[in-house]
Every structure is written in C-alpha cells, then in structure tokens.
Write an enzyme that holds these catalytic residues in place. Structure first.
Site, PDB file in Angstrom:
ATOM      1  N   ASN A   1       2.309   7.073   2.951  1.00  0.00           N
ATOM      2  CA  ASN A   1       3.031   6.073   3.734  1.00  0.00           C
ATOM      3  C   ASN A   1       4.543   6.244   3.626  1.00  0.00           C
ATOM      4  O   ASN A   1       5.307   5.334   3.977  1.00  0.00           O
ATOM      5  CB  ASN A   1       2.613   4.658   3.329  1.00  0.00           C
ATOM      6  CG  ASN A   1       1.324   4.231   4.009  1.00  0.00           C
ATOM      7  OD1 ASN A   1       0.982   4.740   5.069  1.00  0.00           O
ATOM      8  ND2 ASN A   1       0.600   3.308   3.394  1.00  0.00           N
TER       9      ASN A   1
ATOM     10  N   ASP B   1       0.860  -1.195   0.000  1.00  0.00           N
ATOM     11  CA  ASP B   1       0.000   0.000   0.000  1.00  0.00           C
ATOM     12  C   ASP B   1       0.891   1.239   0.000  1.00  0.00           C
ATOM     13  O   ASP B   1       0.718   2.145   0.818  1.00  0.00           O
ATOM     14  CB  ASP B   1      -0.911  -0.018   1.229  1.00  0.00           C
ATOM     15  CG  ASP B   1      -2.022   1.032   1.153  1.00  0.00           C
ATOM     16  OD1 ASP B   1      -2.438   1.377   0.030  1.00  0.00           O
ATOM     17  OD2 ASP B   1      -2.470   1.504   2.214  1.00  0.00           O
TER      18      ASP B   1
ATOM     19  N   ASP C   1       3.892   1.697   7.836  1.00  0.00           N
ATOM     20  CA  ASP C   1       2.612   1.012   7.649  1.00  0.00           C
ATOM     21  C   ASP C   1       2.673  -0.141   6.641  1.00  0.00           C
ATOM     22  O   ASP C   1       2.238  -0.019   5.500  1.00  0.00           O
ATOM     23  CB  ASP C   1       1.517   1.998   7.235  1.00  0.00           C
ATOM     24  CG  ASP C   1       0.137   1.383   7.389  1.00  0.00           C
ATOM     25  OD1 ASP C   1       0.031   0.276   7.942  1.00  0.00           O
ATOM     26  OD2 ASP C   1      -0.847   2.016   6.953  1.00  0.00           O
TER      27      ASP C   1
END
Length: 334
Positions: A211, A206, A223
């Site tokens: 992030n 992701d 993350d």
C-alpha cells in the site's frame, strides 16, 4: 453479520464492463482506453486513461461492507492529510462529492498515482516512510473517527473465530486441532493486549508495503479502505521483515525518523505479536466470509485443501511461541 456477508458476495455479478463505463461517464469522464483491473479482491478497482489524457483509478466499493458515512469519513481523512502535504491517494471531488452512486453501486474516482514497489529492505526508503507516518499520526491525533471501526481483539479475533466455527470451512478432521490452537493464541493475545493501555488514534489501518508506492518524489500512500481507530504501532509493524536482528534494525530506522514528527509510545512494541496473531485469524475468516464471491475460489483455491489448514495449525503454534517471547525492543532507548 452472516446475512450481510453472504448477500454482499453476489453483488459484483452485475458489475459488468458496460456498467462500469456508464458509471464513469455519468461523472463527465470518458475513458479512452480499456479498463485495467488492479489487484484488489475486497473492492473492484480499475485503471484507465480518459480522453483528456489523464490517468484515473476507479474504485467500486464492496456492497454492504461500509456505510456511506464510513466511506465519506475515509475520503475526508485522506483529503485532510493531502492538505498537510502528505502524498496520499485522494478521491476527485466532482459536483461537490467524492462518493458517487450508480445503479446500486458506490464508487470513487482517484487520480492514478504512478510509482514502483516500495522496497521495505531499503533503509533509505524506510527512513522516509517512517517520517511520513510520523507526520500522518501527528495530525491524526487531533480528533477521532466518528464512524470508522476501532481495532480490537474482539473485532479481529473474537468475531473472526466465531465466524470460522460456524462456517464449515475448517475440515472436520482438523477442527479440534485448529480451534484449540487458535483459542490459545487468542487468549494469550488478549492478555498481552489488555496489559498495554495506550491512546488510540486515526490510522491508515492496513499499511503493509504493497500500500506504499515509490514515486519520483518519494513514498505515496494508497488504499485507506481499512482506516480505523487503533494504536500507532498498527501502521508500523507490517514494515518489519526478516529475523529478529533485521527487524530491530528496521524498527530503529522507522522510529528514529517517525519521532522527528510524532512521539512513539514504546509500550506499544508489546502489541506487535498480538497484532500479527489477530491478523492471521482475521485473514482466515476474511477468506471464509468472501468464499461465495466467485473471485475467491478462483484466486485462493488452496483455501479449500486440508494441507492449507494443516499449515495454519503449524503457523499458529509458532505464533503462540512468539507470544511467549520477550517483545521486540530497542535498548537502551526503548
């Protein structure tokens, strides 16, 4: 899946500030400041400073989403990358464990990684990010995940569409138009996906710009909650923004630095638009799956409005057109 998704929505109601503090203190860490809630809807994440003047982030995992083995594999992957001198958020090991349990909740404690927002349109920053992603992928290829999911059209596309059809969240007057275009987008995405036979590796999963933090020493990655097996391009395409020429320049900068450490399979460029399409479907289903968590109606009120679904229908029509266009490419190198 249905029972699991709905039952997990209610568990955070018991996660009171006192319980959070008690959980942290059970590790021998004593907060000196209050808990600052960080921007996370899937999990519950808070920053604080301890009585030893260290800044921490505590992350409470959404109940019933991942197994202990899946979370531990995420932690182990981050620790392995940190050993390779990759700047990545890695949970503290306390009493020999990184994953802790307290009154039915699972949580982890991370040193706080300070930094400002990563500027995706800053080509110097993008070049450095590409270099680190290349290093991550070069190492990630050495073995597969055993417990984490594998990115697929079935996981992000079929399962999301099946959920949405049963959810009742699409307004009745728009169901035919919405599901017709989503099915067309998904069918085209499957066709393009199946035409590209490429190795699957361990991924961040992701890796959107939020992030990545920009620290005094360069990028810092956070993350790994959605770490999974998949094609390398999944960790690259969300860096691309703007019109086709801007994306082509960004891609060139990313891949040139990426390939200092890891070879990129250019066939995967054909997967960018199918991945974008599946993310769109999955996002709609994610909001639906989490709707009984009180945080979601409060933060995404527009999801319950017809206007949102009308915009989604238009967005999927535009995405279907993109799927029919030639993929983003870098000629003559790629």
């Amino acid at each position: 899946m249905s029972d699991m998704m709905h039952s997990s929505a209610f568990h955070y109601q018991a996660l009171t500030p006192d319980l959070i503090l008690d959980a942290i203190e059970s590790l021998g860490i004593y907060p000196e400041t209050g808990l600052l809630a960080l921007n996370s809807y899937e999990n519950r994440v808070y920053q604080f400073r301890s009585d030893r003047q260290q800044r921490y982030v505590v992350k409470f995992y959404r109940p019933e989403r991942w197994s202990d083995a899946q979370i531990q594999e995420e932690h182990d992957f981050s620790a392995e990358l940190a050993e390779q001198e990759i700047p990545i958020a890695t949970p503290e090991i306390i009493d020999g464990r990184s994953l802790h349990h307290y009154q039915g909740y699972r949580f982890a404690l991370f040193p706080s990684m300070g930094g400002r927002a990563f500027e995706v349109d800053n080509l110097d920053q993008l070049e450095e990010v590409g270099r680190f992603i290349g290093r991550i992928h070069q190492y990630a290829k050495c073995k597969p995940f055993q417990y984490r999911e594998t990115l697929s059209v079935q996981l992000l596309g079929d399962e999301s569409l099946q959920w949405l059809k049963a959810s009742g969240h699409v307004p009745p007057g728009l169901e035919t138009a919405y599901f017709t275009i989503v099915e067309q987008v998904l069918a085209k995405s499957k066709q393009l996906w199946q035409a590209v036979d490429t190795p699957l590796i361990r991924l961040h999963g992701d890796l959107h710009p939020s992030n990545i933090l920009w620290t005094p020493d360069g990028p810092g990655f956070v993350d790994l909650d959605d770490a999974k097996m998949g094609p390398a391009v999944q960790d690259l395409w969300m860096m691309l923004a703007g019109d086709a020429s801007a994306q082509r320049l960004q891609l060139e900068v990313l891949l040139e630095s990426y390939e200092e450490f890891c070879q990129f399979d250019a066939r995967q460029l054909k997967l960018i638009e199918p991945l974008r399409a599946m993310r769109m479907i999955h996002y709609n289903a994610w909001l639906s799956r989490r709707w009984e968590d009180p945080a979601f109606p409060m933060n995404f009120p527009w999801y319950a409005e017809e206007k949102y679904w009308e915009q989604q229908i238009l967005g999927f029509k535009e995405q279907l057109a993109k799927l029919d266009e030639p993929p983003l490419s870098l000629l003559p190198q790629y």
